[in-house]
Design a protein around this motif. Sequence first.
Motif, PDB file in Angstrom:
ATOM      1  N   HIS A 372     -65.673   2.176  -1.093  1.00  0.00           N
ATOM      2  CA  HIS A 372     -64.532   3.070  -1.309  1.00  0.00           C
ATOM      3  C   HIS A 372     -64.198   3.246  -2.784  1.00  0.00           C
ATOM      4  O   HIS A 372     -63.325   4.042  -3.124  1.00  0.00           O
ATOM      5  CB  HIS A 372     -63.295   2.527  -0.582  1.00  0.00           C
ATOM      6  CG  HIS A 372     -63.482   2.362   0.881  1.00  0.00           C
ATOM      7  ND1 HIS A 372     -62.661   1.549   1.646  1.00  0.00           N
ATOM      8  CD2 HIS A 372     -64.395   2.877   1.744  1.00  0.00           C
ATOM      9  CE1 HIS A 372     -63.066   1.591   2.912  1.00  0.00           C
ATOM     10  NE2 HIS A 372     -64.112   2.383   2.985  1.00  0.00           N
ATOM     11  N   MET A 512     -56.717   2.678   0.672  1.00  0.00           N
ATOM     12  CA  MET A 512     -55.712   3.580   1.230  1.00  0.00           C
ATOM     13  C   MET A 512     -56.150   5.041   1.125  1.00  0.00           C
ATOM     14  O   MET A 512     -55.912   5.833   2.042  1.00  0.00           O
ATOM     15  CB  MET A 512     -54.365   3.372   0.522  1.00  0.00           C
ATOM     16  CG  MET A 512     -53.650   2.086   0.938  1.00  0.00           C
ATOM     17  SD  MET A 512     -51.965   1.950   0.264  1.00  0.00           S
ATOM     18  CE  MET A 512     -52.330   1.486  -1.427  1.00  0.00           C
ATOM     19  N   MET A 513     -56.812   5.396   0.030  1.00  0.00           N
ATOM     20  CA  MET A 513     -57.293   6.762  -0.113  1.00  0.00           C
ATOM     21  C   MET A 513     -58.388   7.073   0.905  1.00  0.00           C
ATOM     22  O   MET A 513     -58.458   8.174   1.448  1.00  0.00           O
ATOM     23  CB  MET A 513     -57.805   6.987  -1.534  1.00  0.00           C
ATOM     24  CG  MET A 513     -56.702   6.968  -2.588  1.00  0.00           C
ATOM     25  SD  MET A 513     -57.300   7.350  -4.252  1.00  0.00           S
ATOM     26  CE  MET A 513     -57.694   9.089  -4.078  1.00  0.00           C
ATOM     27  N   GLN A 514     -59.230   6.080   1.201  1.00  0.00           N
ATOM     28  CA  GLN A 514     -60.254   6.282   2.212  1.00  0.00           C
ATOM     29  C   GLN A 514     -59.634   6.484   3.594  1.00  0.00           C
ATOM     30  O   GLN A 514     -60.085   7.323   4.376  1.00  0.00           O
ATOM     31  CB  GLN A 514     -61.213   5.079   2.232  1.00  0.00           C
ATOM     32  CG  GLN A 514     -62.312   5.150   3.278  1.00  0.00           C
ATOM     33  CD  GLN A 514     -63.270   6.315   3.073  1.00  0.00           C
ATOM     34  OE1 GLN A 514     -63.434   6.795   1.939  1.00  0.00           O
ATOM     35  NE2 GLN A 514     -63.884   6.795   4.135  1.00  0.00           N
ATOM     36  N   GLN A 515     -58.585   5.718   3.872  1.00  0.00           N
ATOM     37  CA  GLN A 515     -57.895   5.876   5.156  1.00  0.00           C
ATOM     38  C   GLN A 515     -57.307   7.280   5.280  1.00  0.00           C
ATOM     39  O   GLN A 515     -57.336   7.893   6.358  1.00  0.00           O
ATOM     40  CB  GLN A 515     -56.792   4.824   5.289  1.00  0.00           C
ATOM     41  CG  GLN A 515     -57.320   3.402   5.446  1.00  0.00           C
ATOM     42  CD  GLN A 515     -56.227   2.360   5.322  1.00  0.00           C
ATOM     43  OE1 GLN A 515     -55.043   2.685   5.248  1.00  0.00           O
ATOM     44  NE2 GLN A 515     -56.618   1.095   5.268  1.00  0.00           N
ATOM     45  N   ARG A 516     -56.792   7.812   4.168  1.00  0.00           N
ATOM     46  CA  ARG A 516     -56.240   9.165   4.192  1.00  0.00           C
ATOM     47  C   ARG A 516     -57.340  10.182   4.491  1.00  0.00           C
ATOM     48  O   ARG A 516     -57.143  11.125   5.269  1.00  0.00           O
ATOM     49  CB  ARG A 516     -55.580   9.479   2.844  1.00  0.00           C
ATOM     50  CG  ARG A 516     -55.018  10.908   2.757  1.00  0.00           C
ATOM     51  CD  ARG A 516     -54.629  11.262   1.334  1.00  0.00           C
ATOM     52  NE  ARG A 516     -55.737  11.139   0.413  1.00  0.00           N
ATOM     53  CZ  ARG A 516     -56.712  12.056   0.282  1.00  0.00           C
ATOM     54  NH1 ARG A 516     -56.689  13.138   1.041  1.00  0.00           N
ATOM     55  NH2 ARG A 516     -57.670  11.883  -0.586  1.00  0.00           N
ATOM     56  N   GLU A 517     -58.529   9.989   3.874  1.00  0.00           N
ATOM     57  CA  GLU A 517     -59.636  10.909   4.125  1.00  0.00           C
ATOM     58  C   GLU A 517     -60.060  10.866   5.587  1.00  0.00           C
ATOM     59  O   GLU A 517     -60.384  11.889   6.180  1.00  0.00           O
ATOM     60  CB  GLU A 517     -60.823  10.556   3.222  1.00  0.00           C
ATOM     61  CG  GLU A 517     -60.625  10.943   1.767  1.00  0.00           C
ATOM     62  CD  GLU A 517     -61.902  10.802   0.960  1.00  0.00           C
ATOM     63  OE1 GLU A 517     -62.987  10.741   1.582  1.00  0.00           O
ATOM     64  OE2 GLU A 517     -61.819  10.746  -0.268  1.00  0.00           O
ATOM     65  N   GLU A 518     -60.058   9.677   6.167  1.00  0.00           N
ATOM     66  CA  GLU A 518     -60.482   9.548   7.563  1.00  0.00           C
ATOM     67  C   GLU A 518     -59.492  10.197   8.517  1.00  0.00           C
ATOM     68  O   GLU A 518     -59.874  10.650   9.606  1.00  0.00           O
ATOM     69  CB  GLU A 518     -60.673   8.069   7.902  1.00  0.00           C
ATOM     70  CG  GLU A 518     -61.868   7.441   7.176  1.00  0.00           C
ATOM     71  CD  GLU A 518     -61.935   5.936   7.335  1.00  0.00           C
ATOM     72  OE1 GLU A 518     -60.973   5.364   7.925  1.00  0.00           O
ATOM     73  OE2 GLU A 518     -62.917   5.322   6.876  1.00  0.00           O
ATOM     74  N   LEU A 519     -58.219  10.255   8.113  1.00  0.00           N
ATOM     75  CA  LEU A 519     -57.206  10.869   8.965  1.00  0.00           C
ATOM     76  C   LEU A 519     -57.153  12.381   8.794  1.00  0.00           C
ATOM     77  O   LEU A 519     -56.636  13.093   9.663  1.00  0.00           O
ATOM     78  CB  LEU A 519     -55.824  10.278   8.637  1.00  0.00           C
ATOM     79  CG  LEU A 519     -55.621   8.807   9.019  1.00  0.00           C
ATOM     80  CD1 LEU A 519     -54.291   8.305   8.475  1.00  0.00           C
ATOM     81  CD2 LEU A 519     -55.682   8.626  10.537  1.00  0.00           C
ATOM     82  N   ALA A 520     -57.683  12.850   7.662  1.00  0.00           N
ATOM     83  CA  ALA A 520     -57.604  14.299   7.361  1.00  0.00           C
ATOM     84  C   ALA A 520     -58.484  15.122   8.303  1.00  0.00           C
ATOM     85  O   ALA A 520     -59.499  14.677   8.781  1.00  0.00           O
ATOM     86  CB  ALA A 520     -58.022  14.527   5.916  1.00  0.00           C
TER      87      ALA A 520
END
Length: 520
Positions: A372, A512-520
């Motif tokens: 990440h 946290m940024m990776q989690q945001r990408e996965e939710l997008a």
Amino acid sequence: MSADKDLLVGIDAGTSVIKAVAFTLAGRQIAAASVPNRYATGADGMATQSLSQTWSDCAQTLRDLAGKVEGLARRVAAIAVTGQGDGTWLVGPGNRPVGDAWLWLDARAAPTVQRLRALPSDRARFEATGTGLNACQQGTQLAHMATILPDLLEKAEVALHCKDWLYLNLTGVRATDPSEASFTFGNFRTRSYDDDVIDALGLAPERRLLPPIVDGSRTTHALSAEAASATGLLAGTPVSLGFVDIVATGLGAGLYTGEAAAACTILGSTGMHMRATADDAVYLNAENTGYVIALPIPGIVAQIQSNMAATLNIDWTLRLAADLLAETGQPMTHAQLVARIDGWLAASRPGRLIYHPYISEAGERGPFVNSHARAGFIGLNGTHRFADLLRAVVEGLGMATRDCYEAMGAMPSEIRLTGGAARSPALRAVLGSCAGASMRVSAREEAGAAGAAMMAAVAVGAYGSMTDCIGEWVTPLLGTAEPPDPALTEIYDHLFPAYQTARRALEPVWDMMQQREELA
């Protein structure tokens, strides 16, 4: 070896280019041919390459080389092949490909890496291989395939690497070399497979896929009739399976010439930082990161830390400039912008910004592993201009170099530098001052192909040992040592702790940024 056999051919199948290079037995490069490599990428982290196309391109480079060297076929004493490391090239019945190869750039195995690194057995695996797990490696890719693509593995009879696939096509022999075999599945001290390592990867059922190990500095196989027809070379010509391209390039560029405090950095698309050491003196860090890769010299290995992206960071920065200039009707080529780098560095002040050079979409693998990880600037204010950003990017490469060498023990006093970026005096000055080491640039044009050809030279008896070969092929081509700038070194000594502190503090941010990408 007859007198008319006066040439060696080294093949280096890199990620972007396949090269075939002709050398005299004394190491003088006389001609080279190349064909661009092609690979596909996907949004899920996929990076794949056609096996059939790769062999076709390799054969084309050899035919093209023959067009540049009079009487090449009858003059070749031996052929040697090296290539991009890691990755998974599956082959099935009839030596036909089983799908496309997963390259070292492929990030799909990242979840499996996290799972395996969390196991109690990972430290013992690391102490045997000397190599930290990351998504680049064949071991983690096979473990991931076993979970998500078991049918693919069932169709395969052998798992090869890039150079192994080319060797199979050249000779009809399924094999790998001691360097890739031991850092992935074995023990760097014995240069052989280790069942405990294979078990730690959860690959006991896939043990059948691992090919025999062949040391190309001792053993060759004959060029097959089929390969002779495809390449224009003579059937029966000895073929040497080189060690992986990282150490082949290091070998050709001066990694090992007998000086204990010397090291070698390959500054290309990726950054490879390595030092040669006795296999009983390897420094194994507490973070379980880096590589230990055998060299074709008894008892000597290379400790390696590798940045996923080195000059790719500079390329990204220059693309920003190119895009903006193009929009104003003043287009400039990449080469024109590269020519301005030293001027931009001279127009900026050192140590004013921190840049972490994690521009690769696969994250980072050295000296820490985090898929990440992402690039970023720290310390920007309204006075900073493009030259300041470019300097920060270059300094980031220097900081990453120091970060990697520190993870391997004591800092080297001298670094032999190769790769496209080595041509910039200003960049060398930044790199050397960040590391506090003198820089020496090798004049060797094609170090990877040369390192492979050196193994063939020893295998066919042109030299009695690799040390003898190094004395003629490598040492005379090392340039004058360029000492670090004391004033710059003082600045970077103060900046480096902030660089390390920031990259450690950013890890939860990247997650946290990776989690945001996965939710997008």
